[in-house]
Design an enzyme around this catalytic site. Sequence first.
Site, PDB file in Angstrom:
ATOM      1  N   LYS A 192      96.152 112.271-104.802  1.00  0.00           N
ATOM      2  CA  LYS A 192      95.346 111.041-104.678  1.00  0.00           C
ATOM      3  C   LYS A 192      96.189 109.772-104.506  1.00  0.00           C
ATOM      4  O   LYS A 192      95.683 108.659-104.687  1.00  0.00           O
ATOM      5  CB  LYS A 192      94.379 110.847-105.866  1.00  0.00           C
ATOM      6  CG  LYS A 192      93.440 111.998-106.171  1.00  0.00           C
ATOM      7  CD  LYS A 192      92.868 112.707-104.988  1.00  0.00           C
ATOM      8  CE  LYS A 192      91.848 111.950-104.216  1.00  0.00           C
ATOM      9  NZ  LYS A 192      91.389 112.776-103.031  1.00  0.00           N
ATOM     10  N   THR A 196      98.673 110.518 -99.793  1.00  0.00           N
ATOM     11  CA  THR A 196      99.572 111.442 -99.085  1.00  0.00           C
ATOM     12  C   THR A 196      99.051 111.801 -97.697  1.00  0.00           C
ATOM     13  O   THR A 196      99.823 111.931 -96.755  1.00  0.00           O
ATOM     14  CB  THR A 196      99.793 112.731 -99.908  1.00  0.00           C
ATOM     15  OG1 THR A 196      98.519 113.333-100.196  1.00  0.00           O
ATOM     16  CG2 THR A 196     100.488 112.436-101.229  1.00  0.00           C
ATOM     17  N   LYS A 227      88.458 110.644 -98.183  1.00  0.00           N
ATOM     18  CA  LYS A 227      89.535 109.666 -98.432  1.00  0.00           C
ATOM     19  C   LYS A 227      88.913 108.284 -98.464  1.00  0.00           C
ATOM     20  O   LYS A 227      88.320 107.851 -97.468  1.00  0.00           O
ATOM     21  CB  LYS A 227      90.601 109.718 -97.331  1.00  0.00           C
ATOM     22  CG  LYS A 227      91.159 111.101 -97.065  1.00  0.00           C
ATOM     23  CD  LYS A 227      91.949 111.637 -98.224  1.00  0.00           C
ATOM     24  CE  LYS A 227      92.319 113.099 -97.980  1.00  0.00           C
ATOM     25  NZ  LYS A 227      93.005 113.704 -99.103  1.00  0.00           N
ATOM     26  N   GLY A 228      89.030 107.643 -99.615  1.00  0.00           N
ATOM     27  CA  GLY A 228      88.375 106.351 -99.785  1.00  0.00           C
ATOM     28  C   GLY A 228      86.975 106.553-100.347  1.00  0.00           C
ATOM     29  O   GLY A 228      86.042 105.875 -99.936  1.00  0.00           O
ATOM     30  N   ARG A 229      86.842 107.496-101.257  1.00  0.00           N
ATOM     31  CA  ARG A 229      85.555 107.744-101.927  1.00  0.00           C
ATOM     32  C   ARG A 229      85.221 106.585-102.861  1.00  0.00           C
ATOM     33  O   ARG A 229      86.114 106.018-103.484  1.00  0.00           O
ATOM     34  CB  ARG A 229      85.686 108.957-102.858  1.00  0.00           C
ATOM     35  CG  ARG A 229      85.560 110.291-102.227  1.00  0.00           C
ATOM     36  CD  ARG A 229      85.309 111.332-103.330  1.00  0.00           C
ATOM     37  NE  ARG A 229      85.379 112.657-102.758  1.00  0.00           N
ATOM     38  CZ  ARG A 229      86.488 113.403-102.749  1.00  0.00           C
ATOM     39  NH1 ARG A 229      87.588 112.942-103.304  1.00  0.00           N
ATOM     40  NH2 ARG A 229      86.474 114.584-102.188  1.00  0.00           N
ATOM     41  N   HIS A 247      84.472 105.115-106.342  1.00  0.00           N
ATOM     42  CA  HIS A 247      84.848 105.592-107.683  1.00  0.00           C
ATOM     43  C   HIS A 247      83.698 105.370-108.653  1.00  0.00           C
ATOM     44  O   HIS A 247      82.991 104.370-108.544  1.00  0.00           O
ATOM     45  CB  HIS A 247      86.083 104.841-108.187  1.00  0.00           C
ATOM     46  CG  HIS A 247      87.335 105.219-107.462  1.00  0.00           C
ATOM     47  ND1 HIS A 247      88.572 104.715-107.782  1.00  0.00           N
ATOM     48  CD2 HIS A 247      87.545 106.073-106.426  1.00  0.00           C
ATOM     49  CE1 HIS A 247      89.478 105.236-106.981  1.00  0.00           C
ATOM     50  NE2 HIS A 247      88.885 106.049-106.145  1.00  0.00           N
TER      51      HIS A 247
END
Length: 286
Positions: free
Chosen positions: A44, A47, A249-251, A253
């Site tokens: 997370k 990468t 990617k970029g969920r 939160h």
Amino acid sequence: APRTGPAPSEPSSSVRRPGAPDLPVASGPGRRRFPQALIVGVKKGGTRALLEFLRLHPDVRALGSEPHFFDRCYQRGLAWYRSLMPRTLDGQITMEKTPSYFVTREAPRRIHAMSPDMKLIVVVRNPVTRAISDYAQTLSKTPGLPSFRALAFRHGLGPVDTAWSAVRIGLYAQHLDHWLQYFPLSHFLFVSGERLVSDPAGEVGRVQDFLGLKRVVTDKHFYFNATKGFPCLKKAQGGSRSRCLGKSKGRPHPRVPAAVVRRLQEFYRPFNRKFYQMTGQDFGWG
Ligand SMILES: Nc1ncnc2c1ncn2[C@@H]1O[C@H](COP(=O)(O)OS(=O)(=O)O)[C@@H](OP(=O)(O)O)[C@H]1O
């Protein structure tokens, strides 16, 4: 010049079978080599973004998926590992990324045994945000998971549960300490996950320098996509569409109470400080 290293390799595909027409062999030019550089972590951290950005470089060839060789699949052997790699021409760098390597006890020893001059890239991110991101990923696959707070602390708001992987992964100084038993610090490049979002070209510039590559990937390649809330890749000349990373990617939160965030931030502070000392870099997480 980039090191292509003394890695053993299979015979070149330019060898023609007797009697075969003089056409390129279907498998293509170049040969499969062991990676000369790995993105070893952290989960997370950013990468995937880093690997996709580096892949724009003509002298970088990278495996698209995570092979998990030095953690889960080591028993399959080195020949299997190399067979996964894309073909490269002399001077091109082979790479792969598997973020779990950074926290795998056996990984440094195994990597060192294969290539003692491996270049190691670690994308690090504020361990508190990283833990929440990790939790958000688990939650997306496991509805009904206990709250972040319930998993992060024992007995209500008791001691931090360092056995929980989402917490443990963020103890960067401890993991790095173990790697330094096998590799000198000069073999590492630490990339700021935060700066990879705020200044992707700057961070990718540092990585290209570290890999001995010309700075081909520059700010011309990126634009900030306001809908995604992240940098994305511009349309390449002569064709392909502009490209953001996928939905995972970029969920968003989950909301974590400020008191929980504060306590975790305090918990990590000494470990962060130690990590800054070890790397000679202040990542600004406090
Ligand atoms: N350009 C761009 N686009 C989208 N996402 C970006 C980008 N740069 C960095 N990031 C951050 O990358 C986080 C996911 O990290 P990883 O790719 O290392 O995750 S994984 O370990 O491979 O699952 C991901 O975490 P979350 O935001 O928590 O989903 C992002 O914050």
